[in-house]
Design a protein around this motif. Structure first.
Motif, PDB file in Angstrom:
ATOM      1  N   ALA A 229       0.836  -1.200   0.000  1.00 16.74           N
ATOM      2  CA  ALA A 229       0.000   0.000   0.000  1.00 16.74           C
ATOM      3  C   ALA A 229       0.876   1.257   0.000  1.00 16.74           C
ATOM      4  N   ALA A 230       1.973   1.213   0.758  1.00 20.08           N
ATOM      5  CA  ALA A 230       2.897   2.350   0.776  1.00 20.08           C
ATOM      6  C   ALA A 230       3.575   2.531  -0.579  1.00 20.08           C
ATOM      7  N   VAL A 231       3.884   1.413  -1.267  1.00 20.63           N
ATOM      8  CA  VAL A 231       4.452   1.486  -2.612  1.00 20.63           C
ATOM      9  C   VAL A 231       3.486   2.195  -3.554  1.00 20.63           C
ATOM     10  N   VAL A 232       2.203   1.819  -3.481  1.00 23.64           N
ATOM     11  CA  VAL A 232       1.193   2.428  -4.349  1.00 23.64           C
ATOM     12  C   VAL A 232       1.089   3.929  -4.080  1.00 23.64           C
ATOM     13  N   ILE A 233       1.122   4.314  -2.809  1.00 22.55           N
ATOM     14  CA  ILE A 233       1.051   5.739  -2.471  1.00 22.55           C
ATOM     15  C   ILE A 233       2.278   6.468  -3.014  1.00 22.55           C
ATOM     16  N   THR A 234       3.457   5.872  -2.797  1.00 21.60           N
ATOM     17  CA  THR A 234       4.696   6.511  -3.240  1.00 21.60           C
ATOM     18  C   THR A 234       4.759   6.643  -4.750  1.00 21.60           C
ATOM     19  N   PHE A 235       4.390   5.571  -5.444  1.00 21.10           N
ATOM     20  CA  PHE A 235       4.569   5.525  -6.884  1.00 21.10           C
ATOM     21  C   PHE A 235       3.447   6.214  -7.649  1.00 21.10           C
ATOM     22  N   LEU A 236       2.218   6.056  -7.171  1.00 22.54           N
ATOM     23  CA  LEU A 236       1.069   6.557  -7.922  1.00 22.54           C
ATOM     24  C   LEU A 236       0.369   7.748  -7.272  1.00 22.54           C
ATOM     25  N   VAL A 237      -0.028   7.584  -6.012  1.00 27.67           N
ATOM     26  CA  VAL A 237      -0.934   8.563  -5.396  1.00 27.67           C
ATOM     27  C   VAL A 237      -0.312   9.947  -5.336  1.00 27.67           C
ATOM     28  N   VAL A 238       0.940  10.040  -4.846  1.00 23.72           N
ATOM     29  CA  VAL A 238       1.524  11.380  -4.685  1.00 23.72           C
ATOM     30  C   VAL A 238       1.810  12.040  -6.028  1.00 23.72           C
ATOM     31  N   ASN A 239       1.835  11.244  -7.100  1.00 17.99           N
ATOM     32  CA  ASN A 239       2.051  11.817  -8.427  1.00 17.99           C
ATOM     33  C   ASN A 239       0.758  12.191  -9.129  1.00 17.99           C
ATOM     34  N   LEU A 240      -0.302  11.441  -8.844  1.00 20.80           N
ATOM     35  CA  LEU A 240      -1.521  11.588  -9.629  1.00 20.80           C
ATOM     36  C   LEU A 240      -2.608  12.416  -8.966  1.00 20.80           C
ATOM     37  N   LEU A 241      -2.590  12.501  -7.630  1.00 23.17           N
ATOM     38  CA  LEU A 241      -3.628  13.297  -6.979  1.00 23.17           C
ATOM     39  C   LEU A 241      -3.397  14.782  -7.248  1.00 23.17           C
ATOM     40  N   PRO A 242      -4.448  15.511  -7.578  1.00 21.03           N
ATOM     41  CA  PRO A 242      -4.283  16.956  -7.799  1.00 21.03           C
ATOM     42  C   PRO A 242      -4.024  17.695  -6.488  1.00 21.03           C
ATOM     43  N   LYS A 243      -3.495  18.886  -6.621  1.00 18.78           N
ATOM     44  CA  LYS A 243      -3.257  19.790  -5.493  1.00 18.78           C
ATOM     45  C   LYS A 243      -2.195  19.275  -4.522  1.00 18.78           C
ATOM     46  N   ILE A 244      -1.361  18.333  -4.959  1.00 25.22           N
ATOM     47  CA  ILE A 244      -0.224  17.914  -4.148  1.00 25.22           C
ATOM     48  C   ILE A 244       1.019  18.550  -4.754  1.00 25.22           C
ATOM     49  N   GLU A 245       1.653  19.416  -3.998  1.00 22.93           N
ATOM     50  CA  GLU A 245       2.852  20.072  -4.486  1.00 22.93           C
ATOM     51  C   GLU A 245       4.058  19.187  -4.190  1.00 22.93           C
ATOM     52  N   SER A 246       4.846  18.940  -5.225  1.00 22.05           N
ATOM     53  CA  SER A 246       6.008  18.060  -5.065  1.00 22.05           C
ATOM     54  C   SER A 246       7.101  18.470  -6.046  1.00 22.05           C
ATOM     55  N   LEU A 247       8.331  18.352  -5.594  1.00 22.99           N
ATOM     56  CA  LEU A 247       9.458  18.579  -6.486  1.00 22.99           C
ATOM     57  C   LEU A 247       9.518  17.517  -7.581  1.00 22.99           C
ATOM     58  N   HIS A 248       8.779  16.416  -7.359  1.00 29.28           N
ATOM     59  CA  HIS A 248       8.785  15.301  -8.295  1.00 29.28           C
ATOM     60  C   HIS A 248       7.563  15.318  -9.214  1.00 29.28           C
TER      61      HIS A 248
END
Length: 252
Positions: A229-248
């Motif tokens: 589940a943590a892999v899915v969050i790291t790989f997909l969720v933090v990249n695909l959810l809108p309004k998440i600011e990330s250097l990546h």
């Protein structure tokens, strides 16, 4: 070229699904499943080249590219475990590859994608490759953990443990190389970016897994699923959810 990429991806999904079905129909794997896995690997090489030609850059910099790369690392990992560890998991690797390619089909082609300055680094390919290897293997481990609920739990969990032990050095290298890359690109090893934080959380979960007593299989199985589940969050969720600011955010 866009049509070729889509067609190749669809054909590979069918190939790997076929390998998964063939493996399930013959206990311990089958020659047909193995041939389909290698045929899928060859098709994955062709897809890698097609993606590179379409993007005019190394095809690792967006989500679709990375998902298309999964079969290229999963098939050799299956072969290694089969020949060196004596563990036949062809069906699980086939379904994991098919699942990644289904995800790729849901992503835009991004034919006009170009490398941003932060990606123009010698760390680019080894960093992405190490994480793809680890995430692909951890997906297989999670599938084995889920399958263990249906029976043969000790054997399934023993196989899952072998897969995690193969995955963990790649997971560690991904975290370490990412820090070195960040220092070269942004002048600091760690920025507490949301993707960095979840990468560290994922790594920590598998550290805990290794320290759990093997006599408590229920806890270890649960951690395999929590880790995935943590892999899915790291790989997909933090990249695909809108309004998440990330250097990546370039990886979306």
């Amino acid at each position: 070229m866009s049509s070729l990429v889509i067609t190749l991806t669809a054909c590979l999904i069918l190939l790997f699904a076929g390998a998964g079905v063939a493996s399930a129909c013959c206990r311990g794997g089958s020659g047909t499943a193995r041939r389909l896995l290698w045929l899928g690997w060859g098709g994955g090489c062709a897809l890698l080249v097609a993606n590179a030609l379409l993007a005019q850059a190394p095809p690792f910099g967006n989500m679709r590219h990375v998902l298309c790369f999964f079969p290229l690392v999963l098939v050799p990992a299956w072969y290694y475990l089969r020949r060196v560890r004596g563990v036949e998991l062809g069906g699980y690797f086939a379904w994991a590859a098919a699942l990644a390619l289904v995800g790729a089909m849901c992503m835009p082609l991004q034919a006009g994608w170009r490398q941003m300055p932060a990606l123009q680094s010698p760390w680019f390919v080894p960093h992405v490759t190490s994480y793809v290897v680890s995430y692909g293997l951890l997906t297989v481990a999670a599938l084995l953990a889920l399958r263990s609920y249906a029976g043969e739990a000790p054997a399934r969990l023993e196989a899952a443990d072998a897969v995690v032990r193969l995955a963990f050095p790649f997971l560690t290298f991904g975290l370490w190389s990412g820090a070195l890359w960040a220092d070269a690109a942004w002048g600091r090893y760690w920025a507490w970016d949301i993707k960095e934080v979840w990468s560290l959380i994922t790594w920590g979960i598998y550290i805990i897994y290794f320290h759990l007593d093997a006599a408590r299989p229920g806890w270890r199985r649960g951690l395999l699923l929590v880790g995935f589940a943590a892999v899915v969050i790291t790989f997909l969720v933090v990249n695909l959810l809108p309004k998440i600011e990330s250097l990546h955010s370039y990886a979306s």
